[in-house]
Enzyme design. Structure first.
Site, PDB file in Angstrom:
ATOM      1  N   SER A   1       0.832  -1.207   0.000  1.00 28.86           N
ATOM      2  CA  SER A   1       0.000   0.000   0.000  1.00 28.86           C
ATOM      3  C   SER A   1       0.860   1.246   0.000  1.00 28.86           C
ATOM      4  O   SER A   1       1.615   1.495   0.943  1.00 28.86           O
ATOM      5  CB  SER A   1      -0.906   0.014   1.239  1.00 28.86           C
ATOM      6  OG  SER A   1      -1.395   1.324   1.433  1.00 28.86           O
TER       7      SER A   1
ATOM      8  N   HIS B   1      -1.213  -1.452  -4.128  1.00 26.72           N
ATOM      9  CA  HIS B   1      -2.483  -1.104  -3.488  1.00 26.72           C
ATOM     10  C   HIS B   1      -2.550   0.417  -3.298  1.00 26.72           C
ATOM     11  O   HIS B   1      -1.649   1.021  -2.729  1.00 26.72           O
ATOM     12  CB  HIS B   1      -2.541  -1.829  -2.141  1.00 26.72           C
ATOM     13  CG  HIS B   1      -3.827  -1.699  -1.408  1.00 26.72           C
ATOM     14  ND1 HIS B   1      -4.917  -2.509  -1.665  1.00 26.72           N
ATOM     15  CD2 HIS B   1      -4.192  -0.882  -0.395  1.00 26.72           C
ATOM     16  CE1 HIS B   1      -5.894  -2.192  -0.821  1.00 26.72           C
ATOM     17  NE2 HIS B   1      -5.485  -1.205  -0.048  1.00 26.72           N
TER      18      HIS B   1
ATOM     19  N   ASP C   1      -4.778   3.480  -1.870  1.00 26.66           N
ATOM     20  CA  ASP C   1      -5.850   3.793  -0.912  1.00 26.66           C
ATOM     21  C   ASP C   1      -6.402   5.188  -1.152  1.00 26.66           C
ATOM     22  O   ASP C   1      -5.735   6.182  -0.875  1.00 26.66           O
ATOM     23  CB  ASP C   1      -5.297   3.728   0.520  1.00 26.66           C
ATOM     24  CG  ASP C   1      -5.050   2.304   0.960  1.00 26.66           C
ATOM     25  OD1 ASP C   1      -6.000   1.503   0.945  1.00 26.66           O
ATOM     26  OD2 ASP C   1      -3.899   1.987   1.324  1.00 26.66           O
TER      27      ASP C   1
ATOM     28  N   MET D   1      -9.077   7.964  -0.067  1.00 28.15           N
ATOM     29  CA  MET D   1      -9.913   8.337   1.084  1.00 28.15           C
ATOM     30  C   MET D   1     -10.500   9.723   0.873  1.00 28.15           C
ATOM     31  O   MET D   1      -9.804  10.616   0.393  1.00 28.15           O
ATOM     32  CB  MET D   1      -9.059   8.357   2.353  1.00 28.15           C
ATOM     33  CG  MET D   1      -8.351   7.056   2.641  1.00 28.15           C
ATOM     34  SD  MET D   1      -7.396   7.213   4.151  1.00 28.15           S
ATOM     35  CE  MET D   1      -6.605   5.592   4.182  1.00 28.15           C
TER      36      MET D   1
ATOM     37  N   HIS E   1      -8.239   0.767  -3.804  1.00 29.51           N
ATOM     38  CA  HIS E   1      -9.140   0.561  -2.659  1.00 29.51           C
ATOM     39  C   HIS E   1      -9.839   1.881  -2.364  1.00 29.51           C
ATOM     40  O   HIS E   1      -9.237   2.804  -1.821  1.00 29.51           O
ATOM     41  CB  HIS E   1      -8.295   0.082  -1.458  1.00 29.51           C
ATOM     42  CG  HIS E   1      -9.075  -0.073  -0.197  1.00 29.51           C
ATOM     43  ND1 HIS E   1      -8.463  -0.215   1.038  1.00 29.51           N
ATOM     44  CD2 HIS E   1     -10.409  -0.144   0.049  1.00 29.51           C
ATOM     45  CE1 HIS E   1      -9.389  -0.346   1.979  1.00 29.51           C
ATOM     46  NE2 HIS E   1     -10.575  -0.297   1.405  1.00 29.51           N
TER      47      HIS E   1
ATOM     48  N   MET F   1     -12.058   4.137  -0.367  1.00 25.45           N
ATOM     49  CA  MET F   1     -12.729   4.378   0.924  1.00 25.45           C
ATOM     50  C   MET F   1     -13.455   5.703   0.780  1.00 25.45           C
ATOM     51  O   MET F   1     -13.092   6.719   1.380  1.00 25.45           O
ATOM     52  CB  MET F   1     -11.678   4.408   2.044  1.00 25.45           C
ATOM     53  CG  MET F   1     -11.168   3.008   2.364  1.00 25.45           C
ATOM     54  SD  MET F   1      -9.646   3.040   3.320  1.00 25.45           S
ATOM     55  CE  MET F   1      -8.471   3.139   1.967  1.00 25.45           C
TER      56      MET F   1
ATOM     57  N   MET G   1     -11.201  -6.089   5.793  1.00 27.72           N
ATOM     58  CA  MET G   1     -10.328  -5.139   6.497  1.00 27.72           C
ATOM     59  C   MET G   1      -9.947  -5.715   7.861  1.00 27.72           C
ATOM     60  O   MET G   1     -10.801  -6.178   8.612  1.00 27.72           O
ATOM     61  CB  MET G   1     -11.055  -3.805   6.700  1.00 27.72           C
ATOM     62  CG  MET G   1     -11.282  -2.996   5.441  1.00 27.72           C
ATOM     63  SD  MET G   1      -9.781  -2.573   4.546  1.00 27.72           S
ATOM     64  CE  MET G   1      -8.904  -1.551   5.746  1.00 27.72           C
TER      65      MET G   1
ATOM     66  N   ASP H   1      -6.174  -6.405   4.720  1.00 25.91           N
ATOM     67  CA  ASP H   1      -5.572  -5.068   4.665  1.00 25.91           C
ATOM     68  C   ASP H   1      -5.622  -4.449   6.054  1.00 25.91           C
ATOM     69  O   ASP H   1      -6.703  -4.219   6.594  1.00 25.91           O
ATOM     70  CB  ASP H   1      -6.382  -4.232   3.659  1.00 25.91           C
ATOM     71  CG  ASP H   1      -5.863  -2.824   3.480  1.00 25.91           C
ATOM     72  OD1 ASP H   1      -4.784  -2.500   4.007  1.00 25.91           O
ATOM     73  OD2 ASP H   1      -6.565  -2.043   2.796  1.00 25.91           O
TER      74      ASP H   1
HETATM   75  C1  DX5 Z   1      -6.119   1.589   5.757  1.00 25.38           C
HETATM   76  C2  DX5 Z   1      -5.699   1.245   4.357  1.00 25.38           C
HETATM   77  C3  DX5 Z   1      -4.535   0.350   4.297  1.00 25.38           C
HETATM   78  C4  DX5 Z   1      -3.275   0.883   4.911  1.00 25.38           C
HETATM   79  C5  DX5 Z   1      -2.563  -0.278   5.513  1.00 25.38           C
HETATM   80  O1  DX5 Z   1      -7.379   2.125   5.758  1.00 25.38           O
HETATM   81  O2  DX5 Z   1      -6.753   0.609   3.659  1.00 25.38           O
HETATM   82  O3  DX5 Z   1      -4.285  -0.133   2.976  1.00 25.38           O
HETATM   83  O4  DX5 Z   1      -2.413   1.540   4.019  1.00 25.38           O
HETATM   84  O5  DX5 Z   1      -1.472   0.189   6.219  1.00 25.38           O
HETATM   85  P1  DX5 Z   1      -0.691  -0.728   7.245  1.00 25.38           P
HETATM   86  O6  DX5 Z   1      -0.184  -1.914   6.509  1.00 25.38           O
HETATM   87  O7  DX5 Z   1       0.386   0.194   7.728  1.00 25.38           O
HETATM   88  O8  DX5 Z   1      -1.664  -1.111   8.341  1.00 25.38           O
HETATM   89 ZN    ZN Z   2      -6.304  -0.351   1.694  1.00 21.16          ZN
END
Ligand code: DX5
Ligand code: ZN
Length: 221
Positions: free
Chosen positions: A8, A33, A35, A37, A66, A68, A137, A172
């Site tokens: 990620s 990956h 993310d 948000m 991903h 969110m 998750m 994740d």
């Molecule tokens: C959190 C994200 C993850 C995050 C994971 O909401 O979806 O993908 O980057 O980070 P680590 O591996 O540091 O928990």
């Molecule tokens: Zn993620």
């Protein structure tokens, strides 16, 4: 069963992103990956379409996006046009899961359905024939660097049993060399890790994670 690592980039150094992706390519990573948000579905803000299109220009790795974000149906086509190969949205974020899956498939991408730790497995069950990946998750979505929630493993095992061998089941959140084997033993086969890959030496960290996941033998180190 195939096992995939999807680092990620939430924990990457964005001023050096191209170089960091090269490091991942060098050690044989196949997925990235990404993310996204929106400050609404999750309290945090990250990045969006320009990062996907910039990465698409520099790499042929699988771009695993991903989302969110609230009401993901508003943006699915644009993420696919930007270059996403896999688009995963949250079941909790939309009133029309079927519509979201339909848009993703019609536009030629693979569809992932994500559930947060508190969402029961049966929310995913009606869609098993239509999706390519389930994301369970293992932290509350929103931030990197949180602690792995072991209690999610029961849900992973149940979904593996119901979905069969061919389903991609992604985990994740909070995954590191110390615990990566636990979700794999529960039935996961796509492993996301952010801080465990990007904090420190990316190549060494990735090799260590791959080794602990059973992806790399001692001789390949
Ligand atoms: C959190 C994200 C993850 C995050 C994971 O909401 O979806 O993908 O980057 O980070 P680590 O591996 O540091 O928990
Ligand atoms: Zn993620």
């Amino acid at each position: 069963m195939e096992l995939i690592l999807s680092p990620s980039i939430l924990s990457a150094d964005f001023a050096a992103l191209g170089k960091q992706i090269e490091s991942l390519e060098k050690v044989g990573v196949e997925w990235i990956h990404i993310d996204v948000m929106d400050g609404m579905f999750v309290p945090n803000l990250s990045f969006g379409l320009p990062i996907v299109s910039s990465l698409r220009r520099i790499t042929s790795l699988v771009l695993d996006v991903h989302l969110m974000i609230h009401a993901p149906e508003r943006y699915l086509t644009r993420f696919i046009d930007a270059g996403a190969d896999m688009v995963t949205f949250h079941a909790e974020a939309t009133d029309d899961i079927d519509k979201c899956i339909g848009i993703i498939k019609e536009n030629g991408a693979k569809a992932g359905l994500a559930i947060s730790p508190g969402t029961p497995y049966d929310v995913v069950v009606p869609y098993l024939d239509k999706i390519d990946m389930i994301l369970c998750m293992t932290v509350e979505p929103g931030y990197g660097g949180q602690a792995y929630m072991k209690e999610v493993e029961a849900k992973i095992s149940k979904l593996r049993e119901l979905a069969g061998e061919d389903m991609l089941i992604q985990v994740d959140g909070g995954i590191s060399p110390d615990n990566v084997i636990e979700p794999i033993e529960a039935g996961a086969n796509v492993i996301v890790a952010g801080s465990a890959v990007f904090n420190g030496d990316i190549e060494e960290n990735t090799k260590e994670l791959a080794k602990c996941a059973g992806l790399l033998s001692e001789t390949e180190e």
